[in-house]
Design a protein around this motif. Structure first.
Motif, PDB file in Angstrom:
ATOM      1  N   PRO A 168       0.754  -1.215   0.133  1.00 53.27           N
ATOM      2  CA  PRO A 168       0.130   0.068  -0.057  1.00 53.27           C
ATOM      3  C   PRO A 168       0.976   1.384  -0.103  1.00 53.27           C
ATOM      4  O   PRO A 168       2.075   1.252   0.644  1.00 53.27           O
ATOM      5  N   LEU A 169       0.331   2.239  -0.598  1.00 50.10           N
ATOM      6  CA  LEU A 169       1.274   3.440  -0.703  1.00 50.10           C
ATOM      7  C   LEU A 169       1.104   4.243   0.349  1.00 50.10           C
ATOM      8  O   LEU A 169      -0.077   4.599   0.898  1.00 50.10           O
ATOM      9  N   TYR A 170       2.248   4.396   1.244  1.00 47.56           N
ATOM     10  CA  TYR A 170       2.089   5.442   2.705  1.00 47.56           C
ATOM     11  C   TYR A 170       2.943   6.627   2.312  1.00 47.56           C
ATOM     12  O   TYR A 170       4.336   6.735   2.024  1.00 47.56           O
ATOM     13  N   TRP A 171       2.367   7.670   2.598  1.00 45.97           N
ATOM     14  CA  TRP A 171       2.849   8.951   2.164  1.00 45.97           C
ATOM     15  C   TRP A 171       3.975   8.856   1.244  1.00 45.97           C
ATOM     16  O   TRP A 171       5.171   9.368   1.337  1.00 45.97           O
ATOM     17  N   TYR A 172       3.286   8.567   0.094  1.00 48.66           N
ATOM     18  CA  TYR A 172       4.063   8.760  -1.189  1.00 48.66           C
ATOM     19  C   TYR A 172       5.392   7.751  -1.233  1.00 48.66           C
ATOM     20  O   TYR A 172       6.076   8.240  -2.093  1.00 48.66           O
ATOM     21  N   SER A 173       5.139   6.639  -0.475  1.00 47.50           N
ATOM     22  CA  SER A 173       6.358   5.837  -0.669  1.00 47.50           C
ATOM     23  C   SER A 173       5.985   4.359  -0.048  1.00 47.50           C
ATOM     24  O   SER A 173       4.675   4.185  -0.028  1.00 47.50           O
ATOM     25  N   THR A 174       7.008   3.580   0.289  1.00 49.36           N
ATOM     26  CA  THR A 174       6.655   2.200   0.511  1.00 49.36           C
ATOM     27  C   THR A 174       6.511   2.163   2.164  1.00 49.36           C
ATOM     28  O   THR A 174       6.892   2.919   2.917  1.00 49.36           O
ATOM     29  N   PRO A 175       5.978   1.149   2.649  1.00 48.85           N
ATOM     30  CA  PRO A 175       6.030   0.673   4.006  1.00 48.85           C
ATOM     31  C   PRO A 175       7.361   0.660   4.590  1.00 48.85           C
ATOM     32  O   PRO A 175       8.280   0.337   3.797  1.00 48.85           O
ATOM     33  N   SER A 176       7.677   0.946   5.850  1.00 40.81           N
ATOM     34  CA  SER A 176       8.963   0.812   6.254  1.00 40.81           C
ATOM     35  C   SER A 176       9.904  -0.240   6.146  1.00 40.81           C
ATOM     36  O   SER A 176      11.071  -0.179   5.914  1.00 40.81           O
ATOM     37  N   LEU A 177       9.367  -1.372   6.247  1.00 43.33           N
ATOM     38  CA  LEU A 177      10.037  -2.826   6.058  1.00 43.33           C
ATOM     39  C   LEU A 177      10.632  -2.769   4.540  1.00 43.33           C
ATOM     40  O   LEU A 177      11.736  -3.177   4.525  1.00 43.33           O
ATOM     41  N   LEU A 178       9.736  -2.471   3.883  1.00 44.43           N
ATOM     42  CA  LEU A 178      10.163  -2.580   2.342  1.00 44.43           C
ATOM     43  C   LEU A 178      11.384  -1.790   2.168  1.00 44.43           C
ATOM     44  O   LEU A 178      12.278  -1.753   1.408  1.00 44.43           O
ATOM     45  N   LYS A 179      11.087  -0.394   2.758  1.00 44.39           N
ATOM     46  CA  LYS A 179      12.374   0.525   2.635  1.00 44.39           C
ATOM     47  C   LYS A 179      13.752  -0.196   3.256  1.00 44.39           C
ATOM     48  O   LYS A 179      14.766   0.182   2.455  1.00 44.39           O
ATOM     49  N   GLU A 180      13.555  -0.542   4.491  1.00 46.58           N
ATOM     50  CA  GLU A 180      14.662  -1.331   5.006  1.00 46.58           C
ATOM     51  C   GLU A 180      15.312  -2.326   4.239  1.00 46.58           C
ATOM     52  O   GLU A 180      16.504  -2.421   4.205  1.00 46.58           O
ATOM     53  N   TRP A 181      14.509  -3.158   3.817  1.00 48.22           N
ATOM     54  CA  TRP A 181      14.795  -4.107   2.776  1.00 48.22           C
ATOM     55  C   TRP A 181      15.814  -3.606   1.590  1.00 48.22           C
ATOM     56  O   TRP A 181      16.799  -4.136   1.235  1.00 48.22           O
ATOM     57  N   GLN A 182      15.354  -2.582   1.385  1.00 44.46           N
ATOM     58  CA  GLN A 182      16.186  -2.000  -0.023  1.00 44.46           C
ATOM     59  C   GLN A 182      17.314  -1.471   0.487  1.00 44.46           C
ATOM     60  O   GLN A 182      18.423  -1.432  -0.120  1.00 44.46           O
ATOM     61  N   ASP A 183      17.305  -0.482   1.609  1.00 44.82           N
ATOM     62  CA  ASP A 183      18.705  -0.025   2.338  1.00 44.82           C
ATOM     63  C   ASP A 183      19.925  -1.207   2.426  1.00 44.82           C
ATOM     64  O   ASP A 183      20.925  -1.054   2.494  1.00 44.82           O
TER      65      ASP A 183
END
Length: 205
Positions: free
Chosen positions: A70-85
């Motif tokens: 789901p789009l959260y504040w024009y971005s991904t949920p936090s775990l998906l961002k952590e995955w990317q990082d």
């Protein structure tokens, strides 16, 4: 599965699945295909302790990577961002020796709370959905992947009562079947603003 058939990795990220009316059914509709691997990131990493080696091997083993969220504040949920990082690190995903992802495809399958009309230059958000996802597109460019137009459901909060959910799930399975049958035109999909309204030209018969 034939040797030429592309393998799909679906990385599902939703922190509030008990409230999901679209994403969980979409994830479940992705199961049962021989060429598709489904991963629930929040179930697998509830403490955000991501197994980097495991995730990198998953990426090596697949051709089409799907971020489902789901789009959260024009971005991904936090775990998906952590995955990317953590997973898309130097020397693996980019850099002079980071060639592991070159030639792969990235597809975002997401739900959006706002209406489609609100995602345009003159709309409430002043940007189309592909522009909102530009950080992910830039990531794919840096890693040598191809960014495909997103598969997006707008107005997700009212989709069920408006009876739009079933058609959305059917269209998603149509995409997965087309990939399995090598009938999905990646070049066309990479040039569109979104997939949903253009499946008849992306899927070849």
């Amino acid at each position: 599965m034939s040797a030429s058939q592309k393998k799909v990795l679906i990385l599902f990220a939703h922190p509030l699945q008990h409230r999901s009316e679209i994403n969980v059914p979409l994830f479940n509709a992705s199961k049962g295909f021989d060429h598709v691997t489904t991963v629930d990131l929040y179930a697998e990493y509830p403490n955000f302790r991501i197994d980097i080696d495991k995730e990198q091997q998953r990426l090596r083993d697949h051709d089409v990577i799907v971020f489902m969220f789901p789009l959260y504040w024009y971005s991904t949920p936090s775990l998906l961002k952590e995955w990317q990082d953590l997973v898309l690190e130097y020397g693996f995903a980019f850099g002079s020796k980071g060639k592991a992802l070159e030639g792969k495809k990235l597809l975002c399958a997401l739900t959006v709370g706002g209406s489609e009309a609100s995602y345009c230059k003159d709309g409430f958000n002043h940007s189309g959905i592909r522009q909102v996802l530009q950080p992910l597109e830039l990531m794919t460019e840096l890693t040598g992947m191809a960014f495909l137009a997103p598969f997006a459901l707008f107005g997700a909060g009212t989709a069920t009562e408006e009876q739009r959910t079933i058609k959305h799930l059917q269209n998603w399975r149509r995409v997965l079947v087309a990939i399995a049958e090598n009938k999905f035109d990646y070049d066309v999909a990479s040039k569109l603003s979104e997939l949903n309204q253009s499946l008849d030209i992306v899927i070849t018969e």
